[in-house]
Write a protein that holds these residues in place. Structure first.
Motif, PDB file in Angstrom:
ATOM      1  N   PHE A 152       0.849  -1.188   0.000  1.00  0.00           N
ATOM      2  CA  PHE A 152       0.000   0.000   0.000  1.00  0.00           C
ATOM      3  C   PHE A 152       0.880   1.231   0.000  1.00  0.00           C
ATOM      4  O   PHE A 152       1.896   1.286   0.683  1.00  0.00           O
ATOM      5  CB  PHE A 152      -0.902   0.037   1.239  1.00  0.00           C
ATOM      6  N   ALA A 153       0.479   2.216  -0.755  1.00  0.00           N
ATOM      7  CA  ALA A 153       1.162   3.505  -0.775  1.00  0.00           C
ATOM      8  C   ALA A 153       0.219   4.523  -0.159  1.00  0.00           C
ATOM      9  O   ALA A 153      -0.648   5.063  -0.847  1.00  0.00           O
ATOM     10  CB  ALA A 153       1.524   3.884  -2.202  1.00  0.00           C
ATOM     11  N   PRO A 154       0.354   4.769   1.154  1.00  0.00           N
ATOM     12  CA  PRO A 154      -0.593   5.653   1.853  1.00  0.00           C
ATOM     13  C   PRO A 154      -0.725   7.029   1.224  1.00  0.00           C
ATOM     14  O   PRO A 154      -1.794   7.625   1.271  1.00  0.00           O
ATOM     15  CB  PRO A 154      -0.024   5.752   3.261  1.00  0.00           C
ATOM     16  N   HIS A 155       0.341   7.538   0.637  1.00  0.00           N
ATOM     17  CA  HIS A 155       0.246   8.867   0.042  1.00  0.00           C
ATOM     18  C   HIS A 155      -0.579   8.866  -1.241  1.00  0.00           C
ATOM     19  O   HIS A 155      -1.059   9.900  -1.674  1.00  0.00           O
ATOM     20  CB  HIS A 155       1.650   9.430  -0.231  1.00  0.00           C
ATOM     21  N   LEU A 156      -0.789   7.691  -1.841  1.00  0.00           N
ATOM     22  CA  LEU A 156      -1.612   7.592  -3.047  1.00  0.00           C
ATOM     23  C   LEU A 156      -3.048   7.200  -2.736  1.00  0.00           C
ATOM     24  O   LEU A 156      -3.972   7.585  -3.455  1.00  0.00           O
ATOM     25  CB  LEU A 156      -1.013   6.571  -4.016  1.00  0.00           C
ATOM     26  N   THR A 157      -3.232   6.411  -1.698  1.00  0.00           N
ATOM     27  CA  THR A 157      -4.570   5.968  -1.298  1.00  0.00           C
ATOM     28  C   THR A 157      -4.737   6.174   0.205  1.00  0.00           C
ATOM     29  O   THR A 157      -4.656   5.224   0.974  1.00  0.00           O
ATOM     30  CB  THR A 157      -4.782   4.481  -1.644  1.00  0.00           C
ATOM     31  N   PRO A 158      -4.955   7.417   0.642  1.00  0.00           N
ATOM     32  CA  PRO A 158      -5.001   7.703   2.081  1.00  0.00           C
ATOM     33  C   PRO A 158      -6.013   6.871   2.860  1.00  0.00           C
ATOM     34  O   PRO A 158      -5.780   6.499   3.988  1.00  0.00           O
ATOM     35  CB  PRO A 158      -5.355   9.180   2.159  1.00  0.00           C
ATOM     36  N   SER A 159      -7.153   6.567   2.268  1.00  0.00           N
ATOM     37  CA  SER A 159      -8.151   5.774   3.001  1.00  0.00           C
ATOM     38  C   SER A 159      -8.193   4.338   2.513  1.00  0.00           C
ATOM     39  O   SER A 159      -8.993   3.544   2.996  1.00  0.00           O
ATOM     40  CB  SER A 159      -9.535   6.408   2.838  1.00  0.00           C
ATOM     41  N   GLY A 160      -7.352   3.988   1.577  1.00  0.00           N
ATOM     42  CA  GLY A 160      -7.366   2.651   0.991  1.00  0.00           C
ATOM     43  C   GLY A 160      -7.067   1.542   1.976  1.00  0.00           C
ATOM     44  O   GLY A 160      -7.642   0.467   1.902  1.00  0.00           O
ATOM     45  N   PHE A 161      -6.161   1.787   2.918  1.00  0.00           N
ATOM     46  CA  PHE A 161      -5.812   0.750   3.873  1.00  0.00           C
ATOM     47  C   PHE A 161      -6.991   0.409   4.767  1.00  0.00           C
ATOM     48  O   PHE A 161      -7.284  -0.764   4.997  1.00  0.00           O
ATOM     49  CB  PHE A 161      -4.613   1.185   4.713  1.00  0.00           C
ATOM     50  N   ASP A 162      -7.668   1.424   5.271  1.00  0.00           N
ATOM     51  CA  ASP A 162      -8.834   1.182   6.128  1.00  0.00           C
ATOM     52  C   ASP A 162      -9.913   0.406   5.379  1.00  0.00           C
ATOM     53  O   ASP A 162     -10.522  -0.524   5.921  1.00  0.00           O
ATOM     54  CB  ASP A 162      -9.417   2.497   6.648  1.00  0.00           C
ATOM     55  N   GLU A 163     -10.141   0.784   4.152  1.00  0.00           N
ATOM     56  CA  GLU A 163     -11.160   0.093   3.357  1.00  0.00           C
ATOM     57  C   GLU A 163     -10.762  -1.351   3.092  1.00  0.00           C
ATOM     58  O   GLU A 163     -11.586  -2.263   3.160  1.00  0.00           O
ATOM     59  CB  GLU A 163     -11.378   0.837   2.040  1.00  0.00           C
TER      60      GLU A 163
END
Length: 68
Positions: free
Chosen positions: A11-22
């Motif tokens: 995961f690249a948090p700076h590209l998908t800020p809410s992606g990890f939670d989802e």
């Protein structure tokens, strides 16, 4: 595990800020139901699970000699 399965995710948090939670909320439960993602972790540390001895703490003080 299936032959065509993924062995990890990046995961690249700076590209998908809410992606990890989802991902955690939606995908992890599905993977757990299929038995390909653990629900809990066993006891002990990685070192103990590999059968390695615990190292002596670098800054620990040696035990004092018993008074005679």
């Amino acid at each position: 595990m299936q032959a065509d399965a993924a062995d990890g995710f990046v995961f690249a948090p700076h590209l998908t800020p809410s992606g990890f939670d989802e991902f955690v909320d939606r995908v992890v439960p599905i993977l757990q139901e299929r038995g390909v993602y653990r629900r809990d972790y066993g006891e002990g540390t990685l070192r103990s699970n590999l059968g390695l001895p615990d190292p002596t703490a670098q800054y620990s003080t040696p035990p004092l000699a018993a008074a005679v």
